[in-house]
Write an enzyme that holds these catalytic residues in place. Structure first.
Site, PDB file in Angstrom:
ATOM      1  N   HIS A  38       0.834  -1.209   0.000  1.00 28.68           N
ATOM      2  CA  HIS A  38       0.000   0.000   0.000  1.00 28.68           C
ATOM      3  C   HIS A  38       0.869   1.260   0.000  1.00 28.68           C
ATOM      4  CE1 HIS A  38      -2.344  -3.297   1.714  1.00 28.68           C
ATOM      5  NE2 HIS A  38      -3.436  -2.659   1.334  1.00 28.68           N
ATOM      6  N   HIS A 269      -4.056   3.211  -3.383  1.00 28.46           N
ATOM      7  CA  HIS A 269      -4.249   2.685  -2.027  1.00 28.46           C
ATOM      8  C   HIS A 269      -3.470   1.391  -1.798  1.00 28.46           C
ATOM      9  CE1 HIS A 269      -6.263   1.109   1.571  1.00 28.46           C
ATOM     10  NE2 HIS A 269      -6.218  -0.037   0.907  1.00 28.46           N
ATOM     11  N   GLU A 417     -17.842  -3.589  24.648  1.00 25.66           N
ATOM     12  CA  GLU A 417     -17.033  -4.809  24.799  1.00 25.66           C
ATOM     13  C   GLU A 417     -15.818  -4.825  23.872  1.00 25.66           C
ATOM     14  OE1 GLU A 417     -20.311  -4.874  24.121  1.00 25.66           O
ATOM     15  OE2 GLU A 417     -21.252  -5.666  25.939  1.00 25.66           O
ATOM     16  N   HIS A 479     -28.550 -15.055  25.193  1.00 27.89           N
ATOM     17  CA  HIS A 479     -27.503 -14.852  26.193  1.00 27.89           C
ATOM     18  C   HIS A 479     -26.757 -16.143  26.545  1.00 27.89           C
ATOM     19  CE1 HIS A 479     -29.163 -10.934  26.445  1.00 27.89           C
ATOM     20  NE2 HIS A 479     -28.539 -10.595  27.560  1.00 27.89           N
TER      21      HIS A 479
HETATM   22  C1  LIG Z   1     -11.438  -4.554   9.812  1.00 29.69           C
HETATM   23  C2  LIG Z   1     -10.891  -4.395   8.437  1.00 29.69           C
HETATM   24  N1  LIG Z   1     -11.736  -4.406   7.401  1.00 29.69           N
HETATM   25  C3  LIG Z   1     -11.271  -4.301   6.144  1.00 29.69           C
HETATM   26  C4  LIG Z   1      -9.932  -4.178   5.897  1.00 29.69           C
HETATM   27  C5  LIG Z   1      -9.400  -4.098   4.474  1.00 29.69           C
HETATM   28  N2  LIG Z   1      -8.929  -2.729   4.221  1.00 29.69           N
HETATM   29  C6  LIG Z   1      -7.638  -2.416   4.312  1.00 29.69           C
HETATM   30  S1  LIG Z   1      -7.357  -0.795   4.042  1.00 29.69           S
HETATM   31  C7  LIG Z   1      -8.987  -0.500   3.749  1.00 29.69           C
HETATM   32  C8  LIG Z   1      -9.464   0.873   3.393  1.00 29.69           C
HETATM   33  C9  LIG Z   1      -8.916   1.863   4.306  1.00 29.69           C
HETATM   34  O1  LIG Z   1      -9.182   3.128   3.883  1.00 29.69           O
HETATM   35  P1  LIG Z   1      -8.360   4.330   4.500  1.00 29.69           P
HETATM   36  O2  LIG Z   1      -8.260   4.189   5.951  1.00 29.69           O
HETATM   37  O3  LIG Z   1      -8.976   5.576   3.994  1.00 29.69           O
HETATM   38  O4  LIG Z   1      -6.923   4.140   3.938  1.00 29.69           O
HETATM   39  P2  LIG Z   1      -6.256   4.851   2.691  1.00 29.69           P
HETATM   40  O5  LIG Z   1      -7.076   4.464   1.493  1.00 29.69           O
HETATM   41  O6  LIG Z   1      -6.305   6.290   2.957  1.00 29.69           O
HETATM   42  O7  LIG Z   1      -4.898   4.271   2.660  1.00 29.69           O
HETATM   43  C10 LIG Z   1      -9.722  -1.663   3.888  1.00 29.69           C
HETATM   44  C11 LIG Z   1     -11.184  -1.740   3.694  1.00 29.69           C
HETATM   45  C12 LIG Z   1      -9.085  -4.178   7.014  1.00 29.69           C
HETATM   46  N3  LIG Z   1      -7.768  -4.083   6.894  1.00 29.69           N
HETATM   47  N4  LIG Z   1      -9.587  -4.248   8.272  1.00 29.69           N
END
Ligand SMILES: Cc1ncc(C[n+]2csc(CCOP(=O)(O)OP(=O)(O)O)c2C)c(N)n1
Length: 670
Positions: A38, A269, A417, A479
């Site tokens: 990334h 990204h 939680e 529960h």
């Molecule tokens: C809980 C979770 N869901 C999905 C992902 C997959 N994922 C990695 S980065 C991302 C998008 C993040 O967007 P942003 O925070 O805006 O990052 P940027 O594009 O600016 O690097 C996703 C959906 C993950 N790493 N963790």
């Protein structure tokens, strides 16, 4: 005291721009070489990170474990190359250029997402979005707790978090920021990468929140800056450090900053930019150096930044060493320092339980253990997600942690939680504290992503999960956990401990606090259970995971009954019923599969025996085949529970001594 002077850029001769571009270039090059990763976030946040590290962050790259360092948490863990580049440039041990060149390869310190323990300077494992932000709340809370105990000269640091749109979209962010605002953790500073891009495209596809206002509503101080203007960023961080509230700085950035055709787009990204785009970025950024090459003057400016905290650290070390060793050890090795006190506390709790004629729930026995353990182990920091009276997690007069008063040892986490679990990870990661927190076992599902990370990061976090079966009764199937024990047992490096009575509960607490690098789940009953261990033993019998609670009277076993927690009492009753028919049954109490599985084969074979086995547990049978062998049979739940008094439910679902005895007879008649 202990505040680092805010210094201007370490080396005036080296422009901020070059230092930030070094991060950008390393991120582009490493992702390109790995053919995955990334680049967008590191390129977008390079300016913010450079300002933070060169002007504010209190750290000494040569001493990554310095307890009073500022914490830097990369919550947006996909941007791992930002962290790896910073660790390399500032000179952290082991983070060589070769490691950057081996980004995402087997055995490298530079895993796809930052993994705690892989390299010094990685404060927590991130990647599951939102977790790092909640860990940081725990770290900032730990700072306040230890500051209240050890004073300003020893504990006085900030926690900085880099979080993206993704972290803030996650539900856990709400729980975490709400708790931080409530407790007014004013040394927590969130640097929000406000680039309005995530994987699917612009964030406007899916979210219209004004994130800054959301933080404001949770009691945070907020500001917005141009994330590519170093002086504006520095001004905002200076302001944040003076705030009496936690702060968020929304840094307006361009994802993939510098990429000529791709910057500002989701395409930067999570994919390599490609050779042509990288060449274009080099020329646009004015970075004329070869891949993985950082010119000496830029590197030396960064290395100077890495050494900037050394004088502050030396002064701190003098103060620390002037403390009595007795004051230092509990912070460095909380459980080791308290080992004799823990041993006597557990022995006292066991003796009291063994001598008690009363039938009690294991949740009550847990509280009784805490009565002994808390005074012996001051590092314990308890809490519950709004179920204090049900989880029995707070002992009488245990002082409460509150805004402005961090001397207490009990946290009202509220109905949060998921954040509770992730905050506990942060408390443990910070060092000096052993967190425990309660909820109902069924809501371990709400904690699960953070429990998994406790296990992955090898953190001593203790989950007190009560109401552990249909035995909770009238609250009904929503529960009543049925699949939870099985699903928790499936998590590697997690000890699931389900004690049967008062003595076992004290023993399981001892295991949970003594284990260095494994989180524990204490699965405890709501309903009263009989006392089975009525003779005191100094030895912790639960330590081997399973043991023979009742052997046959000298004759060969006809059957072995395996049970955990509240069902061990049933197994004992079944044994008595079988004895009336002349059937010799042994009962094995199995409080922890994980600990039992770790024993030598000879011990396991001796405990399990060669006779046919029946297992009983008020949960689904998934996994029990491991202990039952080919001829074994399971008595337990086949589906969800129901709403009724506990005793009725046990009858209704056929989890009774009579059914266990029947199952044994059936086995023997085959
Ligand atoms: C809980 C979770 N869901 C999905 C992902 C997959 N994922 C990695 S980065 C991302 C998008 C993040 O967007 P942003 O925070 O805006 O990052 P940027 O594009 O600016 O690097 C996703 C959906 C993950 N790493 N963790």
């Amino acid at each position: 005291m202990g505040k680092p002077a805010v210094s201007a850029s370490t080396n005036a001769a080296v422009a901020h721009k070059d230092m930030a571009n070094a991060i950008r270039a390393l991120a582009m090059d490493a992702v390109e070489k790995a053919k995955s990763g990334h680049p967008g976030m590191p390129m977008g946040m390079a300016d913010v990170a450079t300002v933070l590290f060169t002007r504010f962050l209190k750290f000494d790259a040569s001493a990554p474990e310095w307890p009073d360092r500022d914490r830097f948490v990369l919550s947006a863990g996909h941007g791992s190359m930002l962290l790896y580049a910073l660790l390399h440039l500032t000179g952290y041990p082991g983070m060589t250029m070769k490691e950057l060149e081996s980004f995402r390869q087997l055995g490298a310190k530079t895993a796809g997402h930052p993994e705690f323990g892989h390299a010094p300077g990685i404060e927590t494992t991130t990647g599951p979005l939102g977790q790092g932000l909640a860990n940081a709340v725990g770290m900032a809370l730990a700072e306040r707790l230890l500051n209240a105990r050890l004073g300003e000269g020893i504990v006085d640091h900030y926690t900085y978090v880099l979080a993206g749109d993704g972290c803030l979209m996650e539900g856990i962010s709400h729980e975490a920021i709400s708790l931080a605002g409530h407790l007014r953790l004013n040394k927590l500073i969130v640097l929000f990468d406000d680039n309005q891009i995530s994987i699917d495209g612009p964030t406007s596809l899916s979210v219209s929140d004004d994130q800054v206002k959301r933080f404001e509503a949770s009691g945070w101080a907020t500001s917005r800056v141009d994330g590519h203007d170093p002086d504006a960023i520095a001004g905002a961080i200076e302001w944040a450090r003076r705030s009496d509230k936690p702060t968020i700085i929304a840094c307006k950035t361009v994802i993939g900053y510098g990429a000529p055709t791709k910057q500002g787009k989701a395409s930067t990204h999570g994919s390599p930019l490609g050779a042509e785009e990288i060449a274009g970025a080099r020329s646009k950024l004015g970075w004329a150096h070869a891949p993985f090459e950082v010119p000496p003057h830029v590197l030396s400016a960064w290395r100077a930044c890495g050494a900037r905290g050394s004088a502050v650290r030396s002064a701190w070390t003098k103060r620390w060493e002037s403390l009595d060793a007795k004051a230092r050890e509990p912070v460095e090795h909380p459980a080791r320092a308290a080992a004799p006190a823990i041993a006597s506390a557990i022995a006292a709790a066991k003796k009291a339980a063994a001598a008690s004629p009363a039938k009690k729930a294991t949740r009550n026995w847990s509280e009784a253990t805490l009565d002994h353990l808390l005074p012996a182990l001051p590092a314990l920091i308890g809490g519950s997600a709004d179920l204090t009276g049900s989880n029995n997690t707070r002992i009488k007069d245990q002082p409460v942690v509150a805004r402005g008063n961090f001397a207490g040892s009990y946290i009202y986490y509220g109905v949060r939680e998921h954040a509770m679990a992730a905050v506990m990870n942060g408390l443990a990661l910070h060092g000096g504290l052993i967190p425990y927190g309660g909820t109902f076992l069924v809501f371990s599902d709400y904690c699960r992503p953070a429990i998994r990370l406790s296990a992955l990061m090898r953190q001593r976090v203790i989950y007190v999960m009560t109401h552990d079966s249909i035995g909770l009764g009238e609250d009904g199937p929503t529960h009543q956990p049925v699949e939870h024990l099985a699903s928790l047992r499936a998590i590697p490096n997690l000890n699931v401990l389900r004690p049967a009575d008062g003595v076992e509960t004290a023993e399981c607490w001892e295991l949970a606090v003594r284990v260095g690098d494994t989180p524990s789940i204490l699965a405890l009953t709501r309903q009263a259970v009989p006392n089975l261990r009525t003779t005191h033993t100094d030895e912790n019998l639960c330590a081997k995971g399973a043991y023979v609670l009742a052997e046959t009277s000298g004759k060969a076993r006809d059957v072995t009954v395996l049970a955990t927690g509240s069902e061990v009492g049933l197994a004992m009753e079944a044994r008595a019923l079988l004895a009336k028919d002349g059937i010799e049954a042994a009962v094995v109490s199995m409080p922890s599969w994980e600990l039992f599985a770790a024993q030598p084969v000879a011990y396991r074979e001796a405990v399990l025996g060669t006779a046919p086995r029946v297992a009983v547990e008020a949960a689904v049978g998934f996994g029990w085949e491991r202990w039952l062998g080919e001829r074994g049979t399971f008595v337990g739940m086949g589906g969800f529970g129901a709403s009724a008094p506990a005793a009725k439910l046990y009858d209704h679902f056929g989890i009774t001594a009579a059914k266990v005895a029947d199952a044994a007879r059936k086995l023997l008649s085959r």
